[in-house]
Design a protein around this motif. Structure first.
Motif, PDB file in Angstrom:
ATOM      1  N   ALA A   4       0.838  -1.202   0.000  1.00  0.00           N
ATOM      2  CA  ALA A   4       0.000   0.000   0.000  1.00  0.00           C
ATOM      3  C   ALA A   4       0.876   1.256   0.000  1.00  0.00           C
ATOM      4  N   ALA A   5       2.005   1.215   0.713  1.00  0.00           N
ATOM      5  CA  ALA A   5       2.917   2.364   0.761  1.00  0.00           C
ATOM      6  C   ALA A   5       3.485   2.661  -0.628  1.00  0.00           C
ATOM      7  N   LYS A   6       3.745   1.615  -1.407  1.00  0.00           N
ATOM      8  CA  LYS A   6       4.253   1.815  -2.779  1.00  0.00           C
ATOM      9  C   LYS A   6       3.218   2.530  -3.635  1.00  0.00           C
ATOM     10  N   LEU A   7       1.963   2.130  -3.487  1.00  0.00           N
ATOM     11  CA  LEU A   7       0.884   2.773  -4.226  1.00  0.00           C
ATOM     12  C   LEU A   7       0.774   4.245  -3.840  1.00  0.00           C
ATOM     13  N   ILE A   8       0.772   4.511  -2.539  1.00  0.00           N
ATOM     14  CA  ILE A   8       0.648   5.890  -2.053  1.00  0.00           C
ATOM     15  C   ILE A   8       1.832   6.731  -2.528  1.00  0.00           C
ATOM     16  N   GLU A   9       3.015   6.169  -2.485  1.00  0.00           N
ATOM     17  CA  GLU A   9       4.208   6.889  -2.954  1.00  0.00           C
ATOM     18  C   GLU A   9       4.052   7.255  -4.436  1.00  0.00           C
ATOM     19  N   ASN A  10       3.536   6.329  -5.220  1.00  0.00           N
ATOM     20  CA  ASN A  10       3.319   6.572  -6.647  1.00  0.00           C
ATOM     21  C   ASN A  10       2.321   7.712  -6.864  1.00  0.00           C
ATOM     22  N   VAL A  15       0.268  13.935  -7.270  1.00  0.00           N
ATOM     23  CA  VAL A  15      -0.700  14.819  -6.609  1.00  0.00           C
ATOM     24  C   VAL A  15      -0.440  14.854  -5.103  1.00  0.00           C
ATOM     25  N   PRO A  16      -0.706  15.995  -4.467  1.00  0.00           N
ATOM     26  CA  PRO A  16      -0.428  16.146  -3.030  1.00  0.00           C
ATOM     27  C   PRO A  16      -1.586  15.680  -2.141  1.00  0.00           C
ATOM     28  N   ILE A  17      -1.650  14.388  -1.891  1.00  0.00           N
ATOM     29  CA  ILE A  17      -2.716  13.865  -1.029  1.00  0.00           C
ATOM     30  C   ILE A  17      -2.295  13.976   0.437  1.00  0.00           C
ATOM     31  N   ASN A  18      -3.276  14.079   1.326  1.00  0.00           N
ATOM     32  CA  ASN A  18      -2.977  14.143   2.762  1.00  0.00           C
ATOM     33  C   ASN A  18      -3.170  12.762   3.401  1.00  0.00           C
ATOM     34  N   SER A  19      -2.931  12.671   4.696  1.00  0.00           N
ATOM     35  CA  SER A  19      -3.000  11.364   5.377  1.00  0.00           C
ATOM     36  C   SER A  19      -4.427  10.805   5.404  1.00  0.00           C
ATOM     37  N   ASN A  20      -5.446  11.657   5.485  1.00  0.00           N
ATOM     38  CA  ASN A  20      -6.831  11.170   5.425  1.00  0.00           C
ATOM     39  C   ASN A  20      -7.139  10.589   4.046  1.00  0.00           C
ATOM     40  N   ASP A  21      -6.639  11.249   2.994  1.00  0.00           N
ATOM     41  CA  ASP A  21      -6.806  10.745   1.632  1.00  0.00           C
ATOM     42  C   ASP A  21      -6.142   9.374   1.497  1.00  0.00           C
ATOM     43  N   GLU A  22      -4.941   9.260   2.046  1.00  0.00           N
ATOM     44  CA  GLU A  22      -4.203   7.989   1.979  1.00  0.00           C
ATOM     45  C   GLU A  22      -5.043   6.849   2.532  1.00  0.00           C
ATOM     46  N   LYS A  23      -5.601   7.063   3.708  1.00  0.00           N
ATOM     47  CA  LYS A  23      -6.400   6.008   4.354  1.00  0.00           C
ATOM     48  C   LYS A  23      -7.601   5.631   3.486  1.00  0.00           C
ATOM     49  N   ASP A 112     -15.503   1.559  -7.069  1.00  0.00           N
ATOM     50  CA  ASP A 112     -14.719   2.195  -6.006  1.00  0.00           C
ATOM     51  C   ASP A 112     -13.867   3.344  -6.557  1.00  0.00           C
ATOM     52  N   LEU A 113     -13.385   3.189  -7.776  1.00  0.00           N
ATOM     53  CA  LEU A 113     -12.609   4.269  -8.379  1.00  0.00           C
ATOM     54  C   LEU A 113     -13.483   5.513  -8.581  1.00  0.00           C
ATOM     55  N   GLU A 114     -14.709   5.304  -9.042  1.00  0.00           N
ATOM     56  CA  GLU A 114     -15.637   6.434  -9.211  1.00  0.00           C
ATOM     57  C   GLU A 114     -15.929   7.111  -7.870  1.00  0.00           C
ATOM     58  N   LYS A 115     -16.050   6.303  -6.827  1.00  0.00           N
ATOM     59  CA  LYS A 115     -16.271   6.867  -5.487  1.00  0.00           C
ATOM     60  C   LYS A 115     -15.073   7.710  -5.046  1.00  0.00           C
ATOM     61  N   LEU A 116     -13.872   7.220  -5.340  1.00  0.00           N
ATOM     62  CA  LEU A 116     -12.667   7.981  -4.996  1.00  0.00           C
ATOM     63  C   LEU A 116     -12.609   9.300  -5.756  1.00  0.00           C
ATOM     64  N   PHE A 117     -12.994   9.281  -7.022  1.00  0.00           N
ATOM     65  CA  PHE A 117     -12.982  10.509  -7.816  1.00  0.00           C
ATOM     66  C   PHE A 117     -13.874  11.577  -7.184  1.00  0.00           C
ATOM     67  N   ILE A 118     -14.977  11.141  -6.591  1.00  0.00           N
ATOM     68  CA  ILE A 118     -15.913  12.083  -5.958  1.00  0.00           C
ATOM     69  C   ILE A 118     -15.395  12.533  -4.590  1.00  0.00           C
ATOM     70  N   SER A 119     -14.933  11.571  -3.792  1.00  0.00           N
ATOM     71  CA  SER A 119     -14.506  11.911  -2.428  1.00  0.00           C
ATOM     72  C   SER A 119     -13.117  12.556  -2.371  1.00  0.00           C
ATOM     73  N   ILE A 120     -12.252  12.209  -3.334  1.00  0.00           N
ATOM     74  CA  ILE A 120     -10.891  12.775  -3.382  1.00  0.00           C
ATOM     75  C   ILE A 120     -10.638  13.242  -4.818  1.00  0.00           C
ATOM     76  N   PRO A 121     -11.050  14.456  -5.153  1.00  0.00           N
ATOM     77  CA  PRO A 121     -10.908  14.951  -6.534  1.00  0.00           C
ATOM     78  C   PRO A 121      -9.473  14.877  -7.092  1.00  0.00           C
ATOM     79  N   LEU A 122      -8.480  14.909  -6.220  1.00  0.00           N
ATOM     80  CA  LEU A 122      -7.103  14.790  -6.692  1.00  0.00           C
ATOM     81  C   LEU A 122      -6.845  13.439  -7.368  1.00  0.00           C
TER      82      LEU A 122
END
Length: 194
Positions: A4-10, A15-23, A112-122
């Motif tokens: 998961a850390a590799k994905l977040i690093e990528n 894009v500048p996501i925060n720790s809440n976005d990461e979770k 789930d990807l569509e949900k992420l697009f709505i909840s985390i526009p980045l």
């Protein structure tokens, strides 16, 4: 290993996501493990996930009417791989995606990807930029294939993807470059002898 850390690093590279976005992002992705030669997608399947390579390597290829393999994409850690046409149109895949070595994928469903697009526009921006970059690379590859000699294509491949040459068998690299393994072997020999 923290896949998961590799994905977040990528994602953070673009894009500048925060720790809440990461979770929230991690909650939507699922781990999938593949053995060497195991298929992630086969022709006729419908791709229902976007897939990030956390560990290992895969190839994306199609078979022509004579059964000859044509590799469209080679993928390693930190890259995304899929039959994108199938994913976006929800029609049967035309390609095969197969593990070249033991591989770990982080995947997210379309819903789930569509949900992420709505909840985390980045995340929408992240995927737009990744797809743009992939499209540009595809156009460059198409132009190079039409305008360069096989030797020039190989030299370009080596300069851009030197690390891939160590990860994939020669016949796969030859297929990716649109040459026979014998021709690639003679080009390599010629380069190493000079």
């Amino acid at each position: 290993m923290d896949f998961a850390a590799k994905l977040i690093e990528n994602i953070r590279e673009i894009v500048p996501i925060n720790s809440n976005d990461e979770k929230a992002i991690i909650e939507h992705f699922r781990l999938k493990k593949l053995q060497k030669k195991e298929f992630l997608i086969q022709r006729g399947d419908i791709s229902k996930h976007m897939r990030f390579i956390a560990q290992g390597s895969l190839r994306n290829y199609y078979l022509d009417s004579q059964g000859k393999e044509h590799i469209l994409q080679l993928g390693i850690e930190g890259w995304w791989i899929n039959d994108f046409y199938s994913f976006f149109t929800q029609t049967p895949a035309k390609f095969y995606v197969q593990a070249v070595e033991k591989t770990v994928i982080m995947q997210i469903s379309r819903d789930d990807l569509e949900k992420l697009f709505i909840s985390i526009p980045l995340m929408d921006r992240y995927f737009r930029l990744k797809i743009q970059k992939g499209y540009i690379a595809l156009q460059e590859r198409t132009i190079f294939r039409m305008s360069q000699t096989a030797e020039e294509r190989y030299l370009e491949f080596r300069s851009k993807y030197r690390h891939l040459e160590q990860r994939f068998p020669q016949y796969m690299i030859a297929s990716y470059l649109g040459v026979t393994p014998e021709f690639l072997s003679s080009v390599r020999k010629k380069l190493y002898d000079s």
